[in-house]
Enzyme design. Structure first.
Site, short mmCIF file in Angstrom:
data_model
loop_
_atom_site.label_atom_id
_atom_site.label_comp_id
_atom_site.label_asym_id
_atom_site.label_seq_id
_atom_site.Cartn_x
_atom_site.Cartn_y
_atom_site.Cartn_z
N CYS A 164 66.35 -53.87 14.31
CA CYS A 164 67.56 -53.47 13.58
C CYS A 164 67.68 -51.96 13.38
CB CYS A 164 67.61 -54.19 12.23
SG CYS A 164 67.56 -55.99 12.41
N HIS A 304 70.19 -49.23 4.36
CA HIS A 304 69.97 -50.34 5.28
C HIS A 304 70.36 -51.65 4.59
CE1 HIS A 304 68.31 -52.52 8.63
NE2 HIS A 304 67.50 -53.19 7.85
N GLU A 315 63.70 -50.51 -0.45
CA GLU A 315 64.45 -49.33 -0.01
C GLU A 315 64.96 -48.52 -1.19
OE1 GLU A 315 68.22 -48.00 2.81
OE2 GLU A 315 68.00 -50.12 2.25
N LYS A 336 76.80 -53.33 4.88
CA LYS A 336 76.57 -54.65 5.47
C LYS A 336 77.21 -55.74 4.61
CE LYS A 336 72.28 -53.69 8.01
NZ LYS A 336 72.05 -52.28 7.61
N HIS A 341 75.31 -58.00 9.28
CA HIS A 341 74.22 -57.22 9.88
C HIS A 341 74.33 -57.28 11.39
CE1 HIS A 341 70.57 -55.31 10.65
NE2 HIS A 341 69.73 -56.02 9.95
N PHE A 402 62.49 -55.08 12.12
CA PHE A 402 61.30 -55.88 12.35
C PHE A 402 60.35 -55.11 13.27
CE2 PHE A 402 63.10 -60.50 11.79
CZ PHE A 402 63.32 -60.24 10.45
#
Length: 414
Positions: A164, A304, A315, A336, A341, A402
């Site tokens: 991502c 994010h 985050e 998002k 996403h 990831f």
């Protein structure tokens, strides 16, 4: 010794769940609209899927591309070509020697539709019926390859794969291509087309997707105490990066500059972020240092913020760890909540949002946060856009993936 070239953004392109181009996507984002929709098919019933919605593309590529283009490109490449054409046109279609033009277009997963369709064909009809274009369509470098062919880019055609974080890392790599002198102009960004029963079922099995089937538009709720996972989306975001000198020489309009790039890895877990946020902090600090700005210069962060229970707060704490008390004056957006996403396309689209936020002095909103998590200590822009101050400003776009990938980009006014 020559100085390092300054890198500016001269073109923007996108096709997303919010619109078929940048203008419609940005307008929908500022209006706080959601691109999440219930499927108009029988996937959930047929396969027993626990999720029956996603943030699907707003404009079908068949409305934009020719039939031959559709047949030889995976949807991920179709989206990238659509966005790249818009970005190139927006940049004024610069005349440039192909050896000074590069592409970096990334995908987190690649041509999953092509891969699975070919497997179905093999099982049901045999090897002779598998299409000869299958491999060029499914390979993850197909989007950047097609974009390089489209515009005659010969300085390099790259496809970084970092889940991502792929789209943002692609832009960071494009910046480095210009800084190192390999190219004067780079078409960079990300794309993804994974709204298919298999990847959706796989993400659901990993317990990362929201299960709010009765409320698709309200399902992505970053920082809300009742968040339960992300909404999968699809689409592409592409920017045209250019050395400031090259842009000035041709009289190009400039949206903003990409002043800093920060990269790090967690080295912790294949899917979970490192709890202390150390890798995220290092990426952000490096990006600020690379841009030559301090915490006081940052007025906006596009987070994010996927809407997962654990990731959002890690985050948020990392942002506070980097900016300290100056974080109190930063407008935090989690877009998002509207787009879903886009996986490998997310960081690129959110870079476009960050560029427009700086250019138009407007931070986009975060929607669906009716009950903010009490552990969030940042100033979240909720429901309506927020004006940003005058003068020299800087903003940060965060993208994590990831595998422990962390990317931070600093965007500054031109």
């Amino acid at each position: 010794m020559s100085s390092v070239p300054e890198v500016v953004v001269t073109g923007l392109g996108a096709t997303t769940p919010l619109g078929g181009d940048v203008a419609s996507t940005w307008a929908s984002a500022l209006a706080g609209q959601s691109g999440a929709r219930t499927f108009d098919n029988d996937w959930a019933e047929k396969y027993g899927m626990p999720v029956n919605f996603a943030a699907t593309i707003a404009v079908n590529p068949e409305e934009v591309l020719t039939r031959p283009e559709i047949k030889r490109m995976d949807p991920s490449t179709q989206y990238a070509i659509i966005a790249a054409r818009e970005a190139w046109k927006d940049a004024g279609a610069p005349e440039i020697d192909g050896t000074r033009l590069g592409t970096v277009v990334s995908s987190g997963i690649g041509g999953i539709w092509t891969t699975l369709d070919a497997w179905d064909t093999l099982r049901e009809k045999g090897a002779r019926r598998v299409l000869p274009m299958t491999v060029p369509m499914l390979m993850p470098n197909s989007p950047t390859g097609f974009v390089s062919l489209e515009f005659g880019a010969k300085a390099g055609a790259h496809a970084l794969v970092s889940a991502c974080a792929s789209g943002a890392e692609a832009i960071g790599y494009g910046v480095e291509m210009i800084r190192s002198g390999r190219a004067d102009v780079v078409i960079a960004g990300g794309t993804e087309a994974t709204i298919h029963p298999m990847p959706i079922s796989a993400f659901a099995a990993s317990r990362t997707l929201s299960l709010r089937n009765d409320d698709p538009t309200g399902a992505s709720r970053p920082y809300d105490i009742n968040r339960d996972g992300f909404v999968i989306g699809e689409g592409s975001g592409i920017v045209v990066l250019e050395s400031a000198e090259h842009a000035a020489a041709r009289g190009a309009k400039v949206y903003a500059k990409i002043g800093g790039v920060g990269l790090s890895a967690d080295g912790y877990h294949i899917t979970s972020p490192e709890p202390s946020g150390d890798g995220q902090i290092r990426a952000m600090k490096d990006a600020l240092a690379d841009a030559g700005v301090s915490a006081t210069d940052i007025v906006h962060v596009n987070a994010h913020a996927t809407s997962t229970t654990v990731g959002d707060l890690i985050e948020a704490r990392s942002i506070r760890g980097v900016l300290g008390d100056d974080a109190d004056h930063v407008a935090l957006s989690a877009t998002k909540s509207m787009t879903g996403h886009l996986l490998g396309g997310a960081g690129a689209l959110e870079t476009i949002f960050t560029v427009l936020a700086v250019s138009e002095r407007t931070a986009p909103p975060t929607i669906n946060v009716s009950d903010p998590d009490p552990e969030l200590t940042l100033d979240l822009v909720r429901d309506t856009p927020r004006a940003l101050r005058d003068g020299d400003i800087a903003a940060v776009n965060n993208s994590f993936g990831f595998g422990g990938h962390n990317v931070a980009l600093v965007v500054q006014n031109a």
